[in-house]
Design a protein around this motif. Structure first.
Motif, PDB file in Angstrom:
ATOM      1  N   TYR A 139      -5.327  -7.445  -5.141  1.00  0.00           N
ATOM      2  CA  TYR A 139      -5.855  -6.081  -5.142  1.00  0.00           C
ATOM      3  C   TYR A 139      -4.747  -5.059  -4.881  1.00  0.00           C
ATOM      4  O   TYR A 139      -4.653  -4.038  -5.575  1.00  0.00           O
ATOM      5  N   LEU A 140      -3.897  -5.342  -3.899  1.00  0.00           N
ATOM      6  CA  LEU A 140      -2.806  -4.416  -3.593  1.00  0.00           C
ATOM      7  C   LEU A 140      -1.785  -4.361  -4.727  1.00  0.00           C
ATOM      8  O   LEU A 140      -1.262  -3.292  -5.048  1.00  0.00           O
ATOM      9  N   ALA A 197       2.021   2.030  -3.515  1.00  0.00           N
ATOM     10  CA  ALA A 197       0.936   2.608  -4.305  1.00  0.00           C
ATOM     11  C   ALA A 197       0.711   4.074  -3.923  1.00  0.00           C
ATOM     12  O   ALA A 197       0.486   4.930  -4.789  1.00  0.00           O
ATOM     13  N   GLY A 243      -1.862  -9.173  -9.760  1.00  0.00           N
ATOM     14  CA  GLY A 243      -2.957  -8.248  -9.975  1.00  0.00           C
ATOM     15  C   GLY A 243      -4.275  -8.995 -10.065  1.00  0.00           C
ATOM     16  O   GLY A 243      -4.332 -10.222  -9.915  1.00  0.00           O
ATOM     17  N   GLN A 295      -2.508  -4.807  -7.855  1.00  0.00           N
ATOM     18  CA  GLN A 295      -3.169  -4.056  -8.923  1.00  0.00           C
ATOM     19  C   GLN A 295      -3.105  -2.557  -8.641  1.00  0.00           C
ATOM     20  O   GLN A 295      -2.946  -1.753  -9.561  1.00  0.00           O
ATOM     21  N   GLN A 296      -3.213  -2.181  -7.376  1.00  0.00           N
ATOM     22  CA  GLN A 296      -3.130  -0.764  -7.018  1.00  0.00           C
ATOM     23  C   GLN A 296      -1.770  -0.180  -7.373  1.00  0.00           C
ATOM     24  O   GLN A 296      -1.688   0.930  -7.903  1.00  0.00           O
ATOM     25  N   ASP A 298      -1.627   0.222 -11.179  1.00  0.00           N
ATOM     26  CA  ASP A 298      -2.496   1.309 -11.642  1.00  0.00           C
ATOM     27  C   ASP A 298      -1.928   2.683 -11.293  1.00  0.00           C
ATOM     28  O   ASP A 298      -1.973   3.613 -12.107  1.00  0.00           O
ATOM     29  N   GLU A 299      -1.413   2.828 -10.089  1.00  0.00           N
ATOM     30  CA  GLU A 299      -0.865   4.126  -9.674  1.00  0.00           C
ATOM     31  C   GLU A 299       0.406   4.459 -10.447  1.00  0.00           C
ATOM     32  O   GLU A 299       0.652   5.617 -10.779  1.00  0.00           O
ATOM     33  N   LYS A 320       0.839  -1.207   0.000  1.00  0.00           N
ATOM     34  CA  LYS A 320       0.000   0.000   0.000  1.00  0.00           C
ATOM     35  C   LYS A 320       0.873   1.256   0.000  1.00  0.00           C
ATOM     36  O   LYS A 320       0.549   2.241  -0.651  1.00  0.00           O
ATOM     37  N   ARG A 360       0.988   7.523  -6.124  1.00  0.00           N
ATOM     38  CA  ARG A 360      -0.146   8.457  -6.122  1.00  0.00           C
ATOM     39  C   ARG A 360       0.325   9.871  -5.802  1.00  0.00           C
ATOM     40  O   ARG A 360      -0.123  10.849  -6.409  1.00  0.00           O
TER      41      ARG A 360
END
Length: 180
Positions: A101-102, A5, A155, A104-105, A108-109, A2, A9
């Motif tokens: 999920y993490l 990510a 992901g 994938q974050q 994506d970021e 996290k 961000r």
């Protein structure tokens, strides 16, 4: 994961804030800070990769086997112990989905950084600033993420593939045992 990510961000937000600077404000110090932060995000992701890649591969491999055997057990044994097995199946599902999920974050970021830098009018800047922009662009062109032993980037797409693979192995196991 996290944290990585969130670092990407933050880089995206700072890149987007470059357009809000007044015209006479020099962008070079702010851009140097962004490049440094972008480098830190890559280093943090690489550190997480080094720590997690083997354990994530073991997690995904054991998940495929466990899900396959759980489906086989559920199709052949309907009794009170099935509840315990289904609870373990659900917990395994949640854990694997969480990693996916993490992962994938992060991906994506990191892609959002590339999009944000492309949206800037970097071609109107001085050559000195264009080189800094180019450095971020070059780094952003490679897909970033946490891998499972360098085989695949973790992901949500891989989570779907793992689910399909588990079901396929279950069907093969069921058919081969039925033919015996």
């Amino acid at each position: 994961m996290k944290y990585c990510a969130l670092l990407f961000r933050l880089v995206t937000i700072q890149i987007q804030s470059l357009t809000q600077l007044p015209k006479n404000t020099p962008k070079a110090p702010k851009l140097a800070e962004i490049v440094c932060l972008h480098n830190s995000a890559f280093e943090a992701t690489q550190l997480a990769e080094d720590i997690l890649n083997i354990s994530l591969m073991m997690q995904f491999m054991s998940t495929v086997m466990f899900w396959c055997l759980t489906m086989f057990y559920a199709s052949t044994n309907i009794n009170i112990s099935l509840c315990n097995v289904l609870i373990l199946f659900f917990l395994s599902l949640v854990e694997t989905y969480g990693y996916s999920y993490l992962g994938q974050q992060i991906t994506d970021e990191a892609a959002a950084v590339e999009s944000a830098i492309y949206d800037l009018p970097w071609y109107d800047e001085s050559v000195e600033l264009q080189n800094s922009y180019r450095m971020i662009l070059r780094r952003s062109q490679h897909e970033v993420g946490i891998t499972a032993a360098k085989f695949f980037i973790v992901g949500l797409e891989q989570f779907g593939k793992i689910s399909q693979m588990s079901y396929s192995y279950y069907l093969v196991l069921k058919d081969s045992l039925a033919s015996l």
